[in-house]
Design an enzyme around this catalytic site. Sequence first.
Site, PDB file in Angstrom:
ATOM      1  N   ASP A  60       4.831  19.953  -9.088  1.00 23.61           N
ATOM      2  CA  ASP A  60       5.005  19.605  -7.787  1.00 23.61           C
ATOM      3  C   ASP A  60       3.571  19.686  -6.838  1.00 23.61           C
ATOM      4  O   ASP A  60       2.872  20.358  -6.906  1.00 23.61           O
ATOM      5  CB  ASP A  60       5.854  20.864  -6.778  1.00 23.61           C
ATOM      6  N   LYS A  96      -3.605   1.693  -1.617  1.00 24.58           N
ATOM      7  CA  LYS A  96      -3.613   1.602  -0.080  1.00 24.58           C
ATOM      8  C   LYS A  96      -2.366   1.805   0.354  1.00 24.58           C
ATOM      9  O   LYS A  96      -1.187   1.671  -0.319  1.00 24.58           O
ATOM     10  CB  LYS A  96      -3.849  -0.112   0.035  1.00 24.58           C
ATOM     11  N   HIS A 124      -4.705  -4.820  -4.453  1.00 26.14           N
ATOM     12  CA  HIS A 124      -4.338  -5.767  -5.793  1.00 26.14           C
ATOM     13  C   HIS A 124      -4.960  -7.184  -5.570  1.00 26.14           C
ATOM     14  O   HIS A 124      -5.106  -7.809  -6.427  1.00 26.14           O
ATOM     15  CB  HIS A 124      -3.067  -5.314  -5.975  1.00 26.14           C
ATOM     16  N   LYS A 169      -6.353 -10.470  -8.275  1.00 25.22           N
ATOM     17  CA  LYS A 169      -5.684 -12.184  -8.752  1.00 25.22           C
ATOM     18  C   LYS A 169      -6.708 -12.831  -9.175  1.00 25.22           C
ATOM     19  O   LYS A 169      -7.557 -13.009  -8.706  1.00 25.22           O
ATOM     20  CB  LYS A 169      -5.020 -12.408  -7.450  1.00 25.22           C
ATOM     21  N   HIS A 172      -5.701  -7.309   2.373  1.00 27.97           N
ATOM     22  CA  HIS A 172      -5.907  -8.238   1.798  1.00 27.97           C
ATOM     23  C   HIS A 172      -6.624  -9.363   2.458  1.00 27.97           C
ATOM     24  O   HIS A 172      -7.585 -10.092   1.649  1.00 27.97           O
ATOM     25  CB  HIS A 172      -4.735  -8.813   1.257  1.00 27.97           C
ATOM     26  N   LYS A 174       6.653 -18.266  -0.198  1.00 29.61           N
ATOM     27  CA  LYS A 174       5.618 -17.441  -0.674  1.00 29.61           C
ATOM     28  C   LYS A 174       4.436 -18.306  -1.326  1.00 29.61           C
ATOM     29  O   LYS A 174       4.617 -18.821  -2.372  1.00 29.61           O
ATOM     30  CB  LYS A 174       6.130 -16.697  -1.901  1.00 29.61           C
TER      31      LYS A 174
HETATM   32  N1  LIG Z   1       5.571   0.190  -3.677  1.00 28.28           N
HETATM   33  C1  LIG Z   1       4.571  -0.679  -3.271  1.00 28.28           C
HETATM   34  O1  LIG Z   1       4.895  -2.142  -3.758  1.00 28.28           O
HETATM   35  C2  LIG Z   1       3.360  -0.462  -3.144  1.00 28.28           C
HETATM   36  C3  LIG Z   1       2.813   0.844  -2.996  1.00 28.28           C
HETATM   37  N2  LIG Z   1       1.706   1.069  -2.493  1.00 28.28           N
HETATM   38  C4  LIG Z   1       1.332   2.284  -2.394  1.00 28.28           C
HETATM   39  O2  LIG Z   1       1.373   3.208  -3.381  1.00 28.28           O
HETATM   40  C5  LIG Z   1       1.695   4.502  -3.285  1.00 28.28           C
HETATM   41  C6  LIG Z   1       2.961   4.701  -3.973  1.00 28.28           C
HETATM   42  O3  LIG Z   1       3.983   4.051  -3.216  1.00 28.28           O
HETATM   43  P1  LIG Z   1       5.605   3.873  -3.786  1.00 28.28           P
HETATM   44  O4  LIG Z   1       5.592   3.959  -5.364  1.00 28.28           O
HETATM   45  O5  LIG Z   1       6.176   2.691  -3.175  1.00 28.28           O
HETATM   46  O6  LIG Z   1       5.991   5.158  -3.277  1.00 28.28           O
HETATM   47  P2  LIG Z   1       7.289   5.904  -3.836  1.00 28.28           P
HETATM   48  O7  LIG Z   1       7.766   6.881  -2.488  1.00 28.28           O
HETATM   49  O8  LIG Z   1       8.356   5.055  -4.173  1.00 28.28           O
HETATM   50  O9  LIG Z   1       6.762   6.842  -4.859  1.00 28.28           O
HETATM   51  C7  LIG Z   1       5.954   8.192  -4.429  1.00 28.28           C
HETATM   52  C8  LIG Z   1       5.789   9.130  -5.794  1.00 28.28           C
HETATM   53  O10 LIG Z   1       5.090  10.141  -5.529  1.00 28.28           O
HETATM   54  C9  LIG Z   1       6.187  11.189  -5.678  1.00 28.28           C
HETATM   55  N3  LIG Z   1       5.781  12.465  -4.955  1.00 28.28           N
HETATM   56  C10 LIG Z   1       5.663  12.318  -3.298  1.00 28.28           C
HETATM   57  N4  LIG Z   1       5.451  13.663  -3.052  1.00 28.28           N
HETATM   58  C11 LIG Z   1       5.476  14.515  -4.396  1.00 28.28           C
HETATM   59  C12 LIG Z   1       5.020  15.752  -4.534  1.00 28.28           C
HETATM   60  N5  LIG Z   1       4.816  16.551  -3.541  1.00 28.28           N
HETATM   61  N6  LIG Z   1       5.123  16.260  -5.784  1.00 28.28           N
HETATM   62  C13 LIG Z   1       5.606  15.290  -6.906  1.00 28.28           C
HETATM   63  N7  LIG Z   1       5.587  14.004  -6.421  1.00 28.28           N
HETATM   64  C14 LIG Z   1       5.577  13.476  -5.321  1.00 28.28           C
HETATM   65  C15 LIG Z   1       7.516  10.581  -5.334  1.00 28.28           C
HETATM   66  O11 LIG Z   1       8.437  11.640  -6.152  1.00 28.28           O
HETATM   67  P3  LIG Z   1       9.985  11.936  -5.383  1.00 28.28           P
HETATM   68  O12 LIG Z   1      10.587  10.539  -6.077  1.00 28.28           O
HETATM   69  O13 LIG Z   1      10.282  13.201  -6.182  1.00 28.28           O
HETATM   70  O14 LIG Z   1      10.108  12.079  -4.134  1.00 28.28           O
HETATM   71  C16 LIG Z   1       7.309   9.323  -6.022  1.00 28.28           C
HETATM   72  O15 LIG Z   1       7.594   9.410  -7.407  1.00 28.28           O
HETATM   73  C17 LIG Z   1       1.711   4.650  -1.684  1.00 28.28           C
HETATM   74  O16 LIG Z   1       0.302   5.098  -1.386  1.00 28.28           O
HETATM   75  C18 LIG Z   1       1.906   3.255  -1.215  1.00 28.28           C
HETATM   76  O17 LIG Z   1       1.361   2.904   0.053  1.00 28.28           O
HETATM   77  C19 LIG Z   1       0.697  -0.238  -2.259  1.00 28.28           C
HETATM   78  C20 LIG Z   1       1.391  -1.515  -2.506  1.00 28.28           C
HETATM   79  C21 LIG Z   1       2.417  -1.919  -2.800  1.00 28.28           C
HETATM   80  O1  LIG Z   2       0.281  -4.882  -0.335  1.00 24.05           O
HETATM   81  C1  LIG Z   2       1.451  -5.604  -0.017  1.00 24.05           C
HETATM   82  O2  LIG Z   2       1.357  -6.757  -0.586  1.00 24.05           O
HETATM   83  C2  LIG Z   2       2.448  -7.447  -0.656  1.00 24.05           C
HETATM   84  C3  LIG Z   2       2.428  -8.878  -1.183  1.00 24.05           C
HETATM   85  O3  LIG Z   2       1.639  -8.955  -2.224  1.00 24.05           O
HETATM   86  P1  LIG Z   2       2.060  -9.954  -3.268  1.00 24.05           P
HETATM   87  O4  LIG Z   2       0.938  -9.876  -4.484  1.00 24.05           O
HETATM   88  O5  LIG Z   2       3.307 -10.146  -3.691  1.00 24.05           O
HETATM   89  O6  LIG Z   2       1.201 -11.210  -2.437  1.00 24.05           O
HETATM   90  C4  LIG Z   2       3.461  -7.421   0.442  1.00 24.05           C
HETATM   91  O7  LIG Z   2       4.548  -7.661   0.233  1.00 24.05           O
HETATM   92  C5  LIG Z   2       3.547  -5.802   0.781  1.00 24.05           C
HETATM   93  O8  LIG Z   2       4.169  -5.695   2.051  1.00 24.05           O
HETATM   94  C6  LIG Z   2       2.263  -5.358   1.053  1.00 24.05           C
HETATM   95  O9  LIG Z   2       2.285  -4.005   1.166  1.00 24.05           O
END
Ligand SMILES: NC(=O)C1=CN([C@@H]2O[C@H](COP(=O)(O)OP(=O)(O)OC[C@H]3O[C@@H](n4cnc5c(N)ncnc54)[C@H](OP(=O)(O)O)[C@@H]3O)[C@@H](O)[C@H]2O)C=CC1
Ligand SMILES: O=C1O[C@H](COP(=O)(O)O)[C@@H](O)[C@H](O)[C@H]1O
Length: 501
Positions: free
Chosen positions: A97, A151, A181, A185, A243, A348
């Site tokens: 946790d 981010k 990211h 690219k 970006h 896109k």
């Molecule tokens: N998803 C995307 O495409 C993108 C994400 N990001 C960034 O990446 C990061 C992660 O995003 P994303 O994967 O979408 O988020 P999610 O919410 O899907 O994943 C976050 C993870 O962190 C875990 N977590 C949160 N709090 C705790 C805790 N207290 N203890 C243990 N585990 C914890 C969650 O576990 P649990 O499932 O148990 O809650 C989950 O596995 C963020 O900063 C987001 O802004 C950036 C660009 C794109």
């Molecule tokens: O960081 C982000 O990027 C995606 C777009 O990324 P791409 O590599 O598919 O062009 C965007 O959809 C998302 O909202 C944003 O958080």
Amino acid sequence: MSIDTGTTSTGYEPIDFVLFGTLGDLARRKLLPSLYQLEKANLLNGGTTIVGVARQDMSEKDYAKEVKENIEKFTSEAICKDTWKRFSERLDYVQIDMKNPEDYKKLCEHVDVSRTMVCYFATPPSIYGDICQGMDAAKVIDPSVRVVLEKPIGHDLASSKVINEQVAEFFDEKQIYRIDHYLGKETVLNLIALRFANSIFATNWDHNCIDHVQISVAESVGIEGRWGYFDDAGQMRDMVQNHLLQILSLVAMEPPTTLDADSIRDEKLKVLKALRPINASNVAEKTVRGQYVSGFVRGEEVPGYLDEPDANEKSTTETFVAIKAEIDNWRWAGVPFYLRTGKRLPNKTSEVVIYFKRQPHNLFGDSFATLPQNKLVIRLQPDEGVEITVMNKVPGLTSSGSMDLQKSKLNLSFSEAFSEDRIADAYEKLLLEVMIGNQALFVRRDEIEQAWTWVDSIRAAWDASNEPPATYQAGTWGPVSSIALLAREERSWYESKVLRK
Ligand SMILES: NC(=O)C1=CN([C@@H]2O[C@H](COP(=O)(O)OP(=O)(O)OC[C@H]3O[C@@H](n4cnc5c(N)ncnc54)[C@H](OP(=O)(O)O)[C@@H]3O)[C@@H](O)[C@H]2O)C=CC1
Ligand SMILES: O=C1O[C@H](COP(=O)(O)O)[C@@H](O)[C@H](O)[C@H]1O
């Protein structure tokens, strides 16, 4: 824990790669498939381990099963048996946790502190501070540890400073890798090669030769079930702050002294500092924000932003932004950089288009009243490549003696020109760079904070204006006011090819 699969020897030392948030969306969709691709390309060091961290109770066997399923789902190819065998042997899982410092002791049984440890924080940034404190409590922090931050770093300048401070309490800037990211690219990286490895561009890259620059990052997707996150962020924080400003910096920066991390980042920072502020006095003239209503994207009917699942129907969050940015320095005086990005646009496509100045005098009046401008189109995605439009004489004899001209394209498509069977995902490149220990493709704290300063001023002016965003139909290129932003300066947006289903 350290293992030696005995298969690969790379240019870096074996590491323990600790993936905090391993069951989250980013880890499942992008990070684990990218690590798998590195394995497939023999770029993971034989001794490297991957330790997944999440709060769910799960056996190592179930974790490996989950990882395999996600790789199968998010890699557009069948899983390779041999690669998977090597990859699965690296996988390890620990339940923590992340808000409980006591829990981090478990980590010690899974990593070897005498080796380099890379810790990827794929979690909400609000718990970055907790993770640092937990690692400190478990005594696993030393100067060899690298941390990767996702981010968005904050919501504005003030909150980004808080997060950066929390991490800086435990890690030196040299240990911090902030991900954008887009910097991974291939085509974004190619901006550096194109500009500095080709004298035809190097010598024509300024206000003497360039009329204006357009940077468009269009997305056809909507909110994709992320309404809660997105409504708080909006397109400005989600895409422009990071970006688009990173792309702009690479296009506009002075030649760095070398390709080392700080040389490049120093030059990018100077560009960000030279961006002319946009505030209440000029925001209406220089920016457009929009929000999509229902429409058709590539033939498919899609709901409006306010009708997406979980939507708050009063939201005024922008899903589209267009900006006329100006860089107040010697090189770019009088050259606007038009930025445009939005969700639910027709396609896109991400492109940088450099419009060169017109010829001072037209010798060919019979063919063209005004000679079109040469354009350099850098296609970041899809159909990655570079294209130059030039004027040519139409071959043939004419009795009038006049010379007929035609606009033609010199087109370099990466897929045709290079034998690579696939272009690596940005995360593959960035993960490899972290393992090698090269910060050049990661964003320094001062860059992030400078970008927030510029963006915060625009956002504050929008808030003060009380104007709602202009609406646009899904499947169109944004509000009409975005067309007007250029039209009033006798310019128009570059028309991307629209791919049909
Ligand atoms: N998803 C995307 O495409 C993108 C994400 N990001 C960034 O990446 C990061 C992660 O995003 P994303 O994967 O979408 O988020 P999610 O919410 O899907 O994943 C976050 C993870 O962190 C875990 N977590 C949160 N709090 C705790 C805790 N207290 N203890 C243990 N585990 C914890 C969650 O576990 P649990 O499932 O148990 O809650 C989950 O596995 C963020 O900063 C987001 O802004 C950036 C660009 C794109
Ligand atoms: O960081 C982000 O990027 C995606 C777009 O990324 P791409 O590599 O598919 O062009 C965007 O959809 C998302 O909202 C944003 O958080």
